[in-house]
Design a protein around this motif. Structure first.
Motif, PDB file in Angstrom:
ATOM      1  N   SER A  63       0.820  -1.217   0.000  1.00 17.53           N
ATOM      2  CA  SER A  63       0.000   0.000   0.000  1.00 17.53           C
ATOM      3  C   SER A  63       0.852   1.265   0.000  1.00 17.53           C
ATOM      4  CB  SER A  63      -0.905  -0.003   1.236  1.00 17.53           C
ATOM      5  OG  SER A  63      -0.108  -0.116   2.395  1.00 17.53           O
ATOM      6  N   TYR A  64       2.172   1.101  -0.113  1.00 13.97           N
ATOM      7  CA  TYR A  64       3.077   2.237   0.041  1.00 13.97           C
ATOM      8  C   TYR A  64       4.129   2.188  -1.077  1.00 13.97           C
ATOM      9  CZ  TYR A  64       6.316   5.302   2.732  1.00 13.97           C
ATOM     10  OH  TYR A  64       7.145   6.302   3.155  1.00 13.97           O
ATOM     11  N   GLN A 117      -1.796   3.544  -1.222  1.00 10.57           N
ATOM     12  CA  GLN A 117      -2.489   4.647  -0.534  1.00 10.57           C
ATOM     13  C   GLN A 117      -1.535   5.752  -0.110  1.00 10.57           C
ATOM     14  OE1 GLN A 117      -4.281   2.427   2.626  1.00 10.57           O
ATOM     15  NE2 GLN A 117      -5.985   1.755   1.354  1.00 10.57           N
ATOM     16  N   LYS A 118      -0.259   5.379  -0.021  1.00 10.07           N
ATOM     17  CA  LYS A 118       0.709   6.377   0.435  1.00 10.07           C
ATOM     18  C   LYS A 118       1.854   6.466  -0.577  1.00 10.07           C
ATOM     19  CE  LYS A 118       3.597   7.578   4.329  1.00 10.07           C
ATOM     20  NZ  LYS A 118       3.968   7.346   5.705  1.00 10.07           N
ATOM     21  N   ARG A 121       5.510   8.402  -1.301  1.00 11.51           N
ATOM     22  CA  ARG A 121       6.576   9.285  -0.814  1.00 11.51           C
ATOM     23  C   ARG A 121       7.507   9.589  -1.965  1.00 11.51           C
ATOM     24  NH1 ARG A 121       8.481  11.262   3.585  1.00 11.51           N
ATOM     25  NH2 ARG A 121       7.225   9.986   4.971  1.00 11.51           N
ATOM     26  N   VAL A 159      -5.027  12.863  -4.161  1.00 11.66           N
ATOM     27  CA  VAL A 159      -5.189  12.761  -2.703  1.00 11.66           C
ATOM     28  C   VAL A 159      -6.681  12.825  -2.404  1.00 11.66           C
ATOM     29  CG1 VAL A 159      -4.675  13.803  -0.452  1.00 11.66           C
ATOM     30  CG2 VAL A 159      -2.937  13.819  -2.253  1.00 11.66           C
ATOM     31  N   LEU A 212      -5.581   7.860  -3.246  1.00 14.48           N
ATOM     32  CA  LEU A 212      -4.363   8.153  -2.491  1.00 14.48           C
ATOM     33  C   LEU A 212      -4.738   8.828  -1.161  1.00 14.48           C
ATOM     34  CD1 LEU A 212      -1.272   8.062  -2.760  1.00 14.48           C
ATOM     35  CD2 LEU A 212      -1.366  10.354  -3.752  1.00 14.48           C
ATOM     36  N   GLN A 213      -4.138   8.312  -0.075  1.00  8.30           N
ATOM     37  CA  GLN A 213      -4.452   8.935   1.226  1.00  8.30           C
ATOM     38  C   GLN A 213      -3.408   9.962   1.633  1.00  8.30           C
ATOM     39  OE1 GLN A 213      -5.036   5.803   4.081  1.00  8.30           O
ATOM     40  NE2 GLN A 213      -6.908   5.114   3.089  1.00  8.30           N
ATOM     41  N   GLU A 214      -2.160   9.702   1.238  1.00 12.49           N
ATOM     42  CA  GLU A 214      -1.121  10.637   1.684  1.00 12.49           C
ATOM     43  C   GLU A 214      -0.028  10.812   0.636  1.00 12.49           C
ATOM     44  OE1 GLU A 214       1.105   9.605   5.221  1.00 12.49           O
ATOM     45  OE2 GLU A 214       1.240  11.723   5.752  1.00 12.49           O
ATOM     46  N   THR A 234       3.714  12.512   0.364  1.00 13.32           N
ATOM     47  CA  THR A 234       4.765  13.085   1.213  1.00 13.32           C
ATOM     48  C   THR A 234       6.069  13.171   0.428  1.00 13.32           C
ATOM     49  OG1 THR A 234       5.297  10.905   2.055  1.00 13.32           O
ATOM     50  CG2 THR A 234       3.843  12.225   3.408  1.00 13.32           C
ATOM     51  N   THR A 261       4.149   1.623  11.072  1.00 14.56           N
ATOM     52  CA  THR A 261       3.888   2.252   9.774  1.00 14.56           C
ATOM     53  C   THR A 261       4.109   1.262   8.625  1.00 14.56           C
ATOM     54  OG1 THR A 261       6.181   2.928   9.650  1.00 14.56           O
ATOM     55  CG2 THR A 261       4.635   4.546  10.556  1.00 14.56           C
ATOM     56  N   ARG A 285       5.835  -1.956   1.498  1.00 18.92           N
ATOM     57  CA  ARG A 285       6.293  -0.975   0.518  1.00 18.92           C
ATOM     58  C   ARG A 285       7.146  -1.549  -0.610  1.00 18.92           C
ATOM     59  NH1 ARG A 285       8.830   2.672   4.876  1.00 18.92           N
ATOM     60  NH2 ARG A 285       6.824   2.066   5.704  1.00 18.92           N
TER      61      ARG A 285
END
Ligand code: SAM
Ligand code: SF4
Length: 350
Positions: free
Chosen positions: A31-32, A80-81, A83, A106, A110-112, A114, A247, A279
């Motif tokens: 999810s990352y 969802q995340k 970076r 977002v 997508l939740q976040e 960064t 996390t 991830r």
């Protein structure tokens, strides 16, 4: 009364967006996604790069539109995340158009969104990042001493980074400081960094130095300051409470009772938390690394460029996830480096 055909046609676009989530062979949901948008950087941190790094020819890089298409495919498949990292992500030309595009997702899958940055360009971009929906950023900062900062980053200047961090705060971004724990370098600054973060309201995470890139074995072992030792030193001054927060990465968190601060410890060496890894990492040339600490990767550039439709790309992503290994093999025990990977951290993105 409308027939089933009507409803199928009406919901087809929604169904088309809902693809099965990415689950690896060890039942971990992916999810990352970390995306390294460039391998270039305006610093030359001693643990990350050699001073005279050879960077990729620009022609090999995916365009920002291609990176956008790749990230969108991952988001459809359950990421969802996101970076954004590098190299230094904020030195890539036109990077804000990419942040704008990702920012539009977002809240829609997508939740976040960064970013991990060395902070040098934050005065220029912090407000734009906030406008794109970025709420939190990680800034890498290993020392608060001007001379030591110039020494470890080789090309960096501390006042510029501190000013960038101030700009991030002015823009309403929450800042987490990431410091690589380096024996004989920032050991003496442990409490200086902790106190500064408490005063400024930043979260703080320490990272064990990882054997990435060819720096010479002796140098790596000499640099390694185990976080078990750092933690013991913290306990001499503070009451430590272990937090349950997870996390999906290798970070574990402590609360310092006396100040209320949260301190993260990223310990890929002293502990291996791969069992909960959620991830994968994408490079600026479209290589997908299923594990930071292994050499295996899948090329997504060829399926991306082969077809304007995303079916082949999604199949390639799914096939790559079936190869996600159980974990890495980094090990410094017996005073030697094991499990080293040849690529630099700036290539895969930290
Ligand atoms: N340039 C940005 C920065 O420095 O934040 C993003 C990329 S940098 C590769 C991401 C993170 O990786 C930084 O926090 C950096 O300190 C960390 N890093 C680089 N080389 C490392 C190594 N060999 N071991 C542990 N962390 C490393
Ligand atoms: Fe650049 Fe970040 Fe690597 Fe330092 S750690 S050289 S800032 S990519």
């Amino acid at each position: 009364m409308k027939g089933a055909g009507f409803y199928l046609a009406a919901f087809a676009p929604i169904l088309a967006c809902m693809t099965a989530p990415l689950i690896d062979p060890f039942a971990r949901a992916i999810s990352y996604l970390r995306v390294s948008v460039t391998d270039r950087c305006d610093f030359r941190c001693a643990y990350c790069m050699t001073e005279h790094m050879t960077f990729l020819p620009k022609a090999e890089l995916l365009s920002l539109e291609e990176l956008e298409r790749l990230c969108s495919a991952f988001i459809r498949m359950g990421v969802q995340k996101l970076r954004i990292t590098g190299g230094e992500p904020l030195v890539r030309k036109g990077i804000m158009t990419f942040f704008e595009a990702m920012g539009r997702q977002v809240g829609a899958g997508l939740q976040e969104l960064t970013v991990t940055t060395n902070g040098s360009q934050l005065r220029k971009y912090a407000a734009d990042l906030a406008a794109c929906g970025v709420k939190r950023i990680n800034v890498s900062l290993d020392t608060l001493d001007d001379a030591k900062f110039a020494d470890i980053t080789r090309w960096g200047r501390l006042p510029q980074v501190l000013d960038g961090i101030a700009a991030a705060q002015e823009a309403g971004l929450r800042v987490k400081i990431n410091a690589v724990a380096l024996k004989g370098f920032n050991e003496s600054e442990l409490f200086t960094l902790v106190d500064w973060c408490a005063r400024e309201g930043h979260d703080l995470t320490f990272i064990e130095v990882m054997p990435m890139g060819d720096m010479g074995e002796a140098q790596r072992v000499d640099q390694y300051w185990p976080l078990s030792d750092l933690r013991a030193r913290l306990a001499e001054r503070f009451t430590l409470v272990e937090l349950d927060e997870r996390t999906g990465g290798p970070a574990r968190y402590l609360r310092l009772v006396e100040t209320g601060q949260k301190i993260g410890l990223i310990t890929p060496l002293t502990h291996n938390f791969c069992e909960s890894c959620n991830r994968v990492r994408l490079t600026c040339t479209g290589e997908l690394y299923m594990c930071l600490g292994q050499e295996d990767m899948a090329d997504l550039r060829a399926p991306l460029r082969a077809n304007a439709s995303d079916a082949g790309l999604e199949a390639a992503i799914r096939s790559a996830i079936t190869r996600k290994p159980k974990g890495h093999d980094f090990d410094y025990s017996r005073a030697k480096v094991a499990g080293q990977v040849s690529r630099h951290m700036s290539h895969t993105g930290g």
